[in-house]
Design a protein around this motif. Sequence first.
Motif, PDB file in Angstrom:
ATOM      1  N   GLY A 109       0.814  -1.210   0.000  1.00 21.60           N
ATOM      2  CA  GLY A 109       0.000   0.000   0.000  1.00 21.60           C
ATOM      3  C   GLY A 109       0.851   1.265   0.000  1.00 21.60           C
ATOM      4  N   PHE A 110       0.370   2.283   0.716  1.00 20.66           N
ATOM      5  CA  PHE A 110       1.075   3.564   0.730  1.00 20.66           C
ATOM      6  C   PHE A 110       2.450   3.442   1.367  1.00 20.66           C
ATOM      7  CE2 PHE A 110       1.824   7.930   2.326  1.00 20.66           C
ATOM      8  CZ  PHE A 110       1.744   8.596   1.104  1.00 20.66           C
ATOM      9  N   VAL A 111       2.593   2.554   2.339  1.00 17.99           N
ATOM     10  CA  VAL A 111       3.906   2.307   2.932  1.00 17.99           C
ATOM     11  C   VAL A 111       4.861   1.773   1.872  1.00 17.99           C
ATOM     12  CG1 VAL A 111       5.169   0.908   4.613  1.00 17.99           C
ATOM     13  CG2 VAL A 111       2.988   1.946   5.238  1.00 17.99           C
ATOM     14  N   GLY A 112       4.360   0.913   0.991  1.00 13.55           N
ATOM     15  CA  GLY A 112       5.193   0.391  -0.085  1.00 13.55           C
ATOM     16  C   GLY A 112       5.668   1.471  -1.036  1.00 13.55           C
ATOM     17  N   LEU A 113       4.797   2.463  -1.303  1.00 15.32           N
ATOM     18  CA  LEU A 113       5.215   3.578  -2.151  1.00 15.32           C
ATOM     19  C   LEU A 113       6.334   4.378  -1.499  1.00 15.32           C
ATOM     20  CD1 LEU A 113       1.785   4.884  -3.505  1.00 15.32           C
ATOM     21  CD2 LEU A 113       3.500   3.544  -4.720  1.00 15.32           C
ATOM     22  N   LEU A 114       6.245   4.556  -0.180  1.00 15.33           N
ATOM     23  CA  LEU A 114       7.306   5.275   0.514  1.00 15.33           C
ATOM     24  C   LEU A 114       8.628   4.508   0.489  1.00 15.33           C
ATOM     25  CD1 LEU A 114       5.425   6.612   3.678  1.00 15.33           C
ATOM     26  CD2 LEU A 114       6.121   7.913   1.672  1.00 15.33           C
ATOM     27  N   LEU A 115       8.545   3.180   0.527  1.00 13.44           N
ATOM     28  CA  LEU A 115       9.747   2.362   0.582  1.00 13.44           C
ATOM     29  C   LEU A 115      10.274   1.977  -0.788  1.00 13.44           C
ATOM     30  CD1 LEU A 115       8.776  -0.103   3.462  1.00 13.44           C
ATOM     31  CD2 LEU A 115      10.380   1.808   3.597  1.00 13.44           C
ATOM     32  N   ALA A 116       9.495   2.195  -1.840  1.00 20.10           N
ATOM     33  CA  ALA A 116       9.858   1.672  -3.156  1.00 20.10           C
ATOM     34  C   ALA A 116      11.178   2.231  -3.666  1.00 20.10           C
ATOM     35  CB  ALA A 116       8.733   1.964  -4.150  1.00 20.10           C
ATOM     36  N   VAL A 117      11.327   3.549  -3.636  1.00 26.93           N
ATOM     37  CA  VAL A 117      12.548   4.153  -4.168  1.00 26.93           C
ATOM     38  C   VAL A 117      13.784   3.771  -3.351  1.00 26.93           C
ATOM     39  CG1 VAL A 117      13.729   6.341  -4.631  1.00 26.93           C
ATOM     40  CG2 VAL A 117      11.342   6.042  -5.301  1.00 26.93           C
ATOM     41  N   PRO A 118      13.747   3.875  -2.005  1.00 29.70           N
ATOM     42  CA  PRO A 118      14.929   3.424  -1.254  1.00 29.70           C
ATOM     43  C   PRO A 118      15.272   1.959  -1.488  1.00 29.70           C
ATOM     44  CG  PRO A 118      13.506   4.747   0.146  1.00 29.70           C
ATOM     45  CD  PRO A 118      12.753   4.498  -1.118  1.00 29.70           C
ATOM     46  N   LEU A 119      14.262   1.091  -1.511  1.00 29.95           N
ATOM     47  CA  LEU A 119      14.536  -0.325  -1.720  1.00 29.95           C
ATOM     48  C   LEU A 119      15.027  -0.597  -3.132  1.00 29.95           C
ATOM     49  CD1 LEU A 119      11.596  -2.055   0.192  1.00 29.95           C
ATOM     50  CD2 LEU A 119      13.971  -1.787   0.902  1.00 29.95           C
ATOM     51  N   ALA A 120      14.501   0.137  -4.123  1.00 32.37           N
ATOM     52  CA  ALA A 120      15.003  -0.017  -5.489  1.00 32.37           C
ATOM     53  C   ALA A 120      16.467   0.387  -5.579  1.00 32.37           C
ATOM     54  CB  ALA A 120      14.156   0.820  -6.447  1.00 32.37           C
ATOM     55  N   ALA A 121      16.825   1.467  -4.884  1.00 33.01           N
ATOM     56  CA  ALA A 121      18.230   1.890  -4.869  1.00 33.01           C
ATOM     57  C   ALA A 121      19.111   0.866  -4.171  1.00 33.01           C
ATOM     58  CB  ALA A 121      18.358   3.251  -4.189  1.00 33.01           C
ATOM     59  N   VAL A 122      18.638   0.320  -3.048  1.00 37.15           N
ATOM     60  CA  VAL A 122      19.402  -0.687  -2.311  1.00 37.15           C
ATOM     61  C   VAL A 122      19.608  -1.936  -3.154  1.00 37.15           C
ATOM     62  CG1 VAL A 122      19.296  -2.280  -0.354  1.00 37.15           C
ATOM     63  CG2 VAL A 122      18.766   0.138  -0.023  1.00 37.15           C
ATOM     64  N   ILE A 123      18.533  -2.401  -3.791  1.00 37.80           N
ATOM     65  CA  ILE A 123      18.641  -3.594  -4.636  1.00 37.80           C
ATOM     66  C   ILE A 123      19.585  -3.341  -5.806  1.00 37.80           C
ATOM     67  CG2 ILE A 123      17.338  -5.133  -6.165  1.00 37.80           C
ATOM     68  CD1 ILE A 123      14.946  -4.760  -4.295  1.00 37.80           C
ATOM     69  N   GLY A 124      19.533  -2.128  -6.380  1.00 38.96           N
ATOM     70  CA  GLY A 124      20.440  -1.800  -7.474  1.00 38.96           C
ATOM     71  C   GLY A 124      21.898  -1.827  -7.044  1.00 38.96           C
ATOM     72  N   VAL A 125      22.203  -1.270  -5.873  1.00 38.82           N
ATOM     73  CA  VAL A 125      23.579  -1.279  -5.367  1.00 38.82           C
ATOM     74  C   VAL A 125      24.047  -2.709  -5.122  1.00 38.82           C
ATOM     75  CG1 VAL A 125      25.021  -0.655  -3.396  1.00 38.82           C
ATOM     76  CG2 VAL A 125      23.469   1.030  -4.379  1.00 38.82           C
ATOM     77  N   LEU A 126      23.205  -3.524  -4.486  1.00 36.88           N
ATOM     78  CA  LEU A 126      23.580  -4.911  -4.208  1.00 36.88           C
ATOM     79  C   LEU A 126      23.733  -5.715  -5.493  1.00 36.88           C
ATOM     80  CD1 LEU A 126      21.295  -5.681  -1.120  1.00 36.88           C
ATOM     81  CD2 LEU A 126      23.746  -5.187  -1.138  1.00 36.88           C
ATOM     82  N   ALA A 127      22.854  -5.469  -6.476  1.00 37.13           N
ATOM     83  CA  ALA A 127      22.950  -6.195  -7.748  1.00 37.13           C
ATOM     84  C   ALA A 127      24.246  -5.856  -8.470  1.00 37.13           C
ATOM     85  CB  ALA A 127      21.738  -5.877  -8.628  1.00 37.13           C
ATOM     86  N   ARG A 128      24.626  -4.571  -8.470  1.00 35.50           N
ATOM     87  CA  ARG A 128      25.882  -4.193  -9.123  1.00 35.50           C
ATOM     88  C   ARG A 128      27.084  -4.786  -8.393  1.00 35.50           C
ATOM     89  NH1 ARG A 128      22.893   0.652  -9.745  1.00 35.50           N
ATOM     90  NH2 ARG A 128      23.755   1.536  -7.837  1.00 35.50           N
ATOM     91  N   PHE A 129      27.023  -4.819  -7.065  1.00 37.24           N
ATOM     92  CA  PHE A 129      28.119  -5.410  -6.289  1.00 37.24           C
ATOM     93  C   PHE A 129      28.253  -6.907  -6.588  1.00 37.24           C
ATOM     94  CE2 PHE A 129      29.281  -7.771  -2.409  1.00 37.24           C
ATOM     95  CZ  PHE A 129      30.598  -7.330  -2.273  1.00 37.24           C
ATOM     96  N   LEU A 130      27.114  -7.619  -6.585  1.00 38.15           N
ATOM     97  CA  LEU A 130      27.150  -9.047  -6.861  1.00 38.15           C
ATOM     98  C   LEU A 130      27.633  -9.323  -8.282  1.00 38.15           C
ATOM     99  CD1 LEU A 130      23.847 -10.203  -5.120  1.00 38.15           C
ATOM    100  CD2 LEU A 130      26.194 -10.535  -4.315  1.00 38.15           C
ATOM    101  N   LEU A 131      27.239  -8.475  -9.227  1.00 38.03           N
ATOM    102  CA  LEU A 131      27.693  -8.669 -10.596  1.00 38.03           C
ATOM    103  C   LEU A 131      29.188  -8.422 -10.729  1.00 38.03           C
ATOM    104  CD1 LEU A 131      26.929  -9.350 -13.466  1.00 38.03           C
ATOM    105  CD2 LEU A 131      26.305  -6.955 -13.842  1.00 38.03           C
ATOM    106  N   ARG A 132      29.696  -7.414 -10.012  1.00 36.95           N
ATOM    107  CA  ARG A 132      31.150  -7.188 -10.023  1.00 36.95           C
ATOM    108  C   ARG A 132      31.887  -8.391  -9.440  1.00 36.95           C
ATOM    109  NH1 ARG A 132      29.699  -1.867  -8.246  1.00 36.95           N
ATOM    110  NH2 ARG A 132      30.221  -2.450  -6.089  1.00 36.95           N
ATOM    111  N   GLN A 133      31.346  -8.930  -8.341  1.00 34.78           N
ATOM    112  CA  GLN A 133      31.970 -10.100  -7.735  1.00 34.78           C
ATOM    113  C   GLN A 133      31.953 -11.293  -8.695  1.00 34.78           C
ATOM    114  OE1 GLN A 133      33.376  -8.200  -5.162  1.00 34.78           O
ATOM    115  NE2 GLN A 133      33.296 -10.197  -4.141  1.00 34.78           N
TER     116      GLN A 133
END
Length: 364
Positions: free
Chosen positions: A319-343
Amino acid sequence: MSLQRQLLFWLLALAVLVLALVLFRDVLLPFIAALALAYLLDPLADRLERWGLSRLTATIAILCLFLLVFIVGTVLLAPLLSQQLAGLVARLPGDAAKLQALIMERGAPLIERFGGAKLAEDAQSSLGNLVGEATKWAGGLLASLWSGGTAIIGVFSLLVLTPVIAFYLLADWDRMVATVDGWLPLDHRDTIRGLLHEMDVAIAGFLRGQALVCLLLGTFYAIGLSLVGVNFGALIGIISGFLSFIPYVGSLTGLVLSVGVATVQFWPDWTMPLLTLAVFAAGQFIEGNILQPKLVGDSIGVHPVWLMFALLAFGSLFGFVGLLLAVPLAAVIGVLARFLLRQYLASPYYRGRSAPATKTHVEL
């Protein structure tokens, strides 16, 4: 600890986090909003501390100023917006029917010429169904907002809890960060700190920049549409600015709504609908060439398609809580995905055991 145990530990931690969000999503809104508010205002508090104020004094001053600006803005805008929202809800079905009639009046002869009378009749029926469903959905949504449903009551209830929670979070922010930093595993502390710093830069840059972009765009659209004379121009402009945190959705929604209203309002004069279109063209130019590069840039490092998916997915789940968390979590997942891909690209699984490891640059 083996790699398998570490992976199992973090997967269990992720599962517990998701389960907590699902179980407590109905009561998390003021806490998430307060956390976001404290996170955004922490740099200002740090600057006031460098100027000689204590952390407590800086926190009180910042939150008092924030609440003052918010309350004054709400008091000034609420009567105008509530009046326009009521008018839009009342006129939306009639305006939609007039717009449908205008489209068919101008388009039916052309369709009939190239496709025959049957195709024109089918097109009119399909357009009527589409407009009817869209009007029903939009009218229901606006009516629920106007009637003061639970979502709006929940948003206004934030005025009670959010400032109190944000006060305690902002006052203890540095101490909490230091405490969490002390919990990091010693063997991987530098790597985790680097990842957390990358996440912080992405989240902070996007949230602060995009919030300012939404505010400026909403103000520009509201003033521009009001000057053109479009009915409910201020309301449509603010809605467009608010929705601009979803790429392309805010501007497209405002464009369709405002041009439709202007066409019905000024028909058969095309001057005002064209001026309405020019307002949104100017807004898109300003956003794409000035606001986004200067205020946001590429700080989040996330493709707009992934960002839109994250907003829809987390909004649907939480719901609305998910909208508030979407951008931070998308950024976190992007950082972790790039790190894992580098590894992975530096590992024998990709390069083979005999190939020498080289530094690999990864962009997603």
